[in-house]
Motif scaffolding. Structure first.
Motif, mmCIF file in Angstrom:
data_model
loop_
_atom_site.group_PDB
_atom_site.id
_atom_site.type_symbol
_atom_site.label_atom_id
_atom_site.label_comp_id
_atom_site.label_asym_id
_atom_site.label_seq_id
_atom_site.Cartn_x
_atom_site.Cartn_y
_atom_site.Cartn_z
ATOM 1 N N GLY A 1 0.758 -1.238 0.000
ATOM 2 C CA GLY A 1 0.000 0.000 0.000
ATOM 3 C C GLY A 1 0.787 1.285 0.000
ATOM 4 N N PRO A 2 1.634 1.539 0.997
ATOM 5 C CA PRO A 2 2.307 2.835 1.075
ATOM 6 C C PRO A 2 3.170 3.161 -0.148
ATOM 7 N N ALA A 3 3.910 2.184 -0.661
ATOM 8 C CA ALA A 3 4.740 2.452 -1.840
ATOM 9 C C ALA A 3 3.869 2.776 -3.052
ATOM 10 N N GLU A 4 2.784 2.049 -3.219
ATOM 11 C CA GLU A 4 1.884 2.316 -4.343
ATOM 12 C C GLU A 4 1.225 3.682 -4.219
ATOM 13 N N GLN A 5 0.820 4.051 -3.006
ATOM 14 C CA GLN A 5 0.267 5.384 -2.767
ATOM 15 C C GLN A 5 1.267 6.455 -3.178
ATOM 16 N N SER A 6 2.514 6.235 -2.795
ATOM 17 C CA SER A 6 3.553 7.211 -3.061
ATOM 18 C C SER A 6 3.752 7.414 -4.561
ATOM 19 N N VAL A 7 3.822 6.320 -5.295
ATOM 20 C CA VAL A 7 4.003 6.416 -6.751
ATOM 21 C C VAL A 7 2.775 7.046 -7.401
ATOM 22 N N ALA A 8 1.592 6.683 -6.913
ATOM 23 C CA ALA A 8 0.363 7.265 -7.455
ATOM 24 C C ALA A 8 0.316 8.773 -7.229
ATOM 25 N N ALA A 9 0.970 9.228 -6.158
ATOM 26 C CA ALA A 9 1.018 10.659 -5.862
ATOM 27 C C ALA A 9 2.138 11.369 -6.609
ATOM 28 N N GLY A 10 2.861 10.634 -7.465
ATOM 29 C CA GLY A 10 3.858 11.263 -8.318
ATOM 30 C C GLY A 10 5.302 10.992 -7.983
ATOM 31 N N ALA A 11 5.588 10.101 -7.031
ATOM 32 C CA ALA A 11 6.974 9.852 -6.644
ATOM 33 C C ALA A 11 7.752 9.190 -7.773
ATOM 34 N N GLU A 12 8.919 9.743 -8.057
ATOM 35 C CA GLU A 12 9.848 9.151 -9.022
ATOM 36 C C GLU A 12 10.899 8.285 -8.330
ATOM 37 N N LEU A 13 11.081 8.510 -7.042
ATOM 38 C CA LEU A 13 12.090 7.823 -6.238
ATOM 39 C C LEU A 13 11.528 7.691 -4.826
ATOM 40 N N ILE A 14 11.671 6.495 -4.232
ATOM 41 C CA ILE A 14 11.171 6.266 -2.881
ATOM 42 C C ILE A 14 12.339 6.263 -1.902
ATOM 43 N N LEU A 15 12.198 7.059 -0.847
ATOM 44 C CA LEU A 15 13.161 7.068 0.247
ATOM 45 C C LEU A 15 12.552 6.295 1.403
ATOM 46 N N ASN A 16 13.248 5.253 1.859
ATOM 47 C CA ASN A 16 12.733 4.386 2.922
ATOM 48 C C ASN A 16 13.643 4.487 4.143
ATOM 49 N N LEU A 17 13.110 5.024 5.249
ATOM 50 C CA LEU A 17 13.852 5.194 6.499
ATOM 51 C C LEU A 17 13.619 3.968 7.368
ATOM 52 N N ASN A 18 14.698 3.385 7.901
ATOM 53 C CA ASN A 18 14.575 2.111 8.605
ATOM 54 C C ASN A 18 15.252 2.089 9.963
ATOM 55 N N ALA A 19 14.658 1.280 10.851
ATOM 56 C CA ALA A 19 15.332 0.798 12.052
ATOM 57 C C ALA A 19 15.035 -0.689 12.075
#
Length: 544
Positions: free
Chosen positions: A155-173
């Motif tokens: 869900g979140p990655a698809e939402q992001s791309v649908a909102a126009g993201a060309e690159l996804i930044l993923n912050l992790n712990a």
């Protein structure tokens, strides 16, 4: 039109709760990145508080401290965008957030949508769920933010791309367990195959109580190719460039994707866990009982690699049943590794205890009580030296022993931290061989590895007198503890019924011991700590 964007991946070792200190560390990385001409620097999940902050999140003063740190980050964001994780309270709800600051202003705040609540994770205890994507424009590039668990779902990655993201930044712990890096790469490549956008994955590094964060941050282009790989188990940075929809390394150095070597990753995780626990809690060093057996031998090697020989003390505490071989091997290893070493016999104090207890023990047969008393004499000695010197006692028990209760409360379980608490005995042997294969050569005497394991608490005692062979025992334990297999399922997979029922009963009835054991490094999917919470008082017994 998309412009070129230089991105710094900042893999940092934060201290939980030290919001001001963590902010200082981040600002130092920001300054260094700005000097390299970086356009955006990416930090990990909850970077300001460190992860996991646990019930510190409930402290009333948390928000004020976070707000103060955020003002500092915003002020430092001139000519460089900063992306970092932090907790944020709004409308009486707390969120696990990622923020973006640029030219002194906040460009947005993203709230984590997928909150893990399994194994070591308790995020639903603290955080509310976000439901909106965040896409920001930096230098003409549309960047979508996600936080850790978000990337394990669609869900979140698809939402992001649908909102126009060309690159996804993923912050992790993302804490380490065996096989974790392969799992990460597999999941992210599935996203890329479906969405066709690159992902920059930044993980924190360092030990935090029982958890170890391995770092191993990376960047994958739109084909799933790894274009940047940060090292495991150390703080580091790397720069990547996004230009014309292509993500690539910012220099010509070849990229070697991290493929987990089980023993190397396991050993390095143990070293980092010990190092950060000792250093972050400001202990001068560690002291341990060096018995001449394989568990204490491996623990000594880990301690020296973590802290240096000058901060490690080893004590041999022989008794009537301690073999000459054990004494010789312990002394040899201590000399090879260059640690402070002494031998203190427990015989005088044991005899004093037995004399004092003579009336209580009169007419009763010799049993495990006398064996436990030996162990407790050793525990008293180590704790006394610890109190006097400020050196923390490092326990040497392994997961196989902790599982079945073959450890003595207030004896060999006495101490501050357990290096091998989540390491099965079969892996102890493999790790000892591994440690001898690297560096300066053999540091653990080979006959320590070759000889049958024994606690040496009784004449001619060996562990397999009362336990199945370790390869059998460890497989039964792994199936029951980590795979949640029933007794019947384990038996059906080819194990002797009596062995299975005896081992599982020992696991069930010894929860009270494990609850009193010191914290130790977690390296499997389910250690004896945060992610295995069974009642002590229980009528449950292993069965179907």
């Amino acid at each position: 039109m998309t412009e070129s964007l230089l991105i710094a991946m900042a893999q940092c070792n934060f201290l939980v709760g030290d919001i001001a200190g963590n902010c200082d560390l981040m600002l130092s990385e920001v300054d260094a990145a700005r000097n390299r001409g970086v356009d955006l620097i990416l930090f990990s999940e909850l970077a300001l508080t460190g992860y996991p902050p646990e019930d510190l999140l409930l402290r009333p003063s948390l928000q004020l401290r976070v707000e103060t740190a955020i003002k500092r980050l915003a002020a430092a964001s001139h000519d460089i965008a900063i992306v970092a994780g932090f907790p944020w309270r709004e409308d009486e709800r707390l969120y696990n957030c990622a923020g973006v600051w640029y030219q002194g202003e906040s460009l947005g705040r993203y709230a984590k949508q997928c909150l893990p609540n399994y194994q070591v994770f308790d995020e639903k205890r603290y955080f509310s769920v976000g439901d909106q994507p965040l896409v920001v424009n930096i230098a003409g590039v549309h960047l979508g933010l996600t936080i850790c668990e978000d990337i394990w779902y669609t869900g979140p990655a698809e939402q992001s791309v649908a909102a126009g993201a060309e690159l996804i930044l993923n912050l992790n712990a993302s804490p380490f367990h065996l096989g974790k890096q392969t799992e990460r790469l597999t999941v992210l490549r599935e996203h890329i195959g479906r969405l066709g956008v690159p992902i920059v994955y930044v993980n924190q590094v360092g030990g935090q109580d029982e958890l170890v964060f391995d770092g191993a941050s990376f960047a994958l282009d739109a084909t799933g190719l790894c274009v940047a790989q940060l090292p495991e188990y150390q703080a580091a940075t790397a720069d990547v460039r996004f230009s014309a929809s292509v993500l690539q390394a910012a220099n010509a150095a070849p990229v070697v994707e991290a493929h987990e070597h089980e023993l190397a990753s396991l050993y390095n995780a143990l070293v980092l866990g010990v190092r950060d626990y000792v250093n972050k809690n400001h202990f001068k060093g560690v002291i341990l009982g060096l018995s001449g057996g394989i568990d204490s031998a491996l623990t000594l090697a880990i301690a020296v690699d973590a802290l240096g020989a000058d901060r490690v003390q080893a004590v041999m505490m022989p008794f009537a049943y301690t073999s000459d071989m054990s004494k010789e091997d312990a002394a040899q290893q201590a000399q090879v590794m260059g640690v402070r070493y002494q031998s203190i016999s427990i015989a005088p104090m044991y005899e004093q205890f037995m004399g004092a207890l003579a009336q209580e023990f009169a007419g009763l047969p010799v049993d495990a009580t006398e064996e436990n008393l030996q162990s407790r004499c050793r525990g008293v000695l180590l704790m006394a030296i610890s109190n006097k010197t400020g050196y923390m006692v490092l326990t040497t028990g392994n997961k196989s022993e902790m599982a079945v209760g073959y450890a003595t409360l207030y004896g060999d379980m006495a101490g501050g931290y357990g290096a091998l608490k989540d390491v099965y005995k079969t892996r102890v042997f493999a790790l000892a061989q591994y440690r001898n294969s690297i560096g300066e050569g053999e540091v653990i005497p080979q006959r320590v590895i070759d000889r049958p394991p024994s606690a040496e608490l009784a004449p001619d005692q060996v562990d397999e007198d009362s336990l199945p062979p370790y390869p059998v025992l460890d497989t039964i334990l792994e199936n029951y503890i980590e795979q949640d297999m029933s007794a019947e399922a384990i038996i059906a997979s080819g194990f002797d019924r009596d062995d299975v029922m005896r081992v599982l009963r020992l696991v069930d009835v010894n929860e009270y011991k494990r609850r009193q054991a010191p914290v130790g490094v977690r390296v499997t999917r389910r250690g004896f700590g945060r992610d295995r919470r069974y009642p002590i008082t229980s009528g449950w017994r292993a069965g179907i």
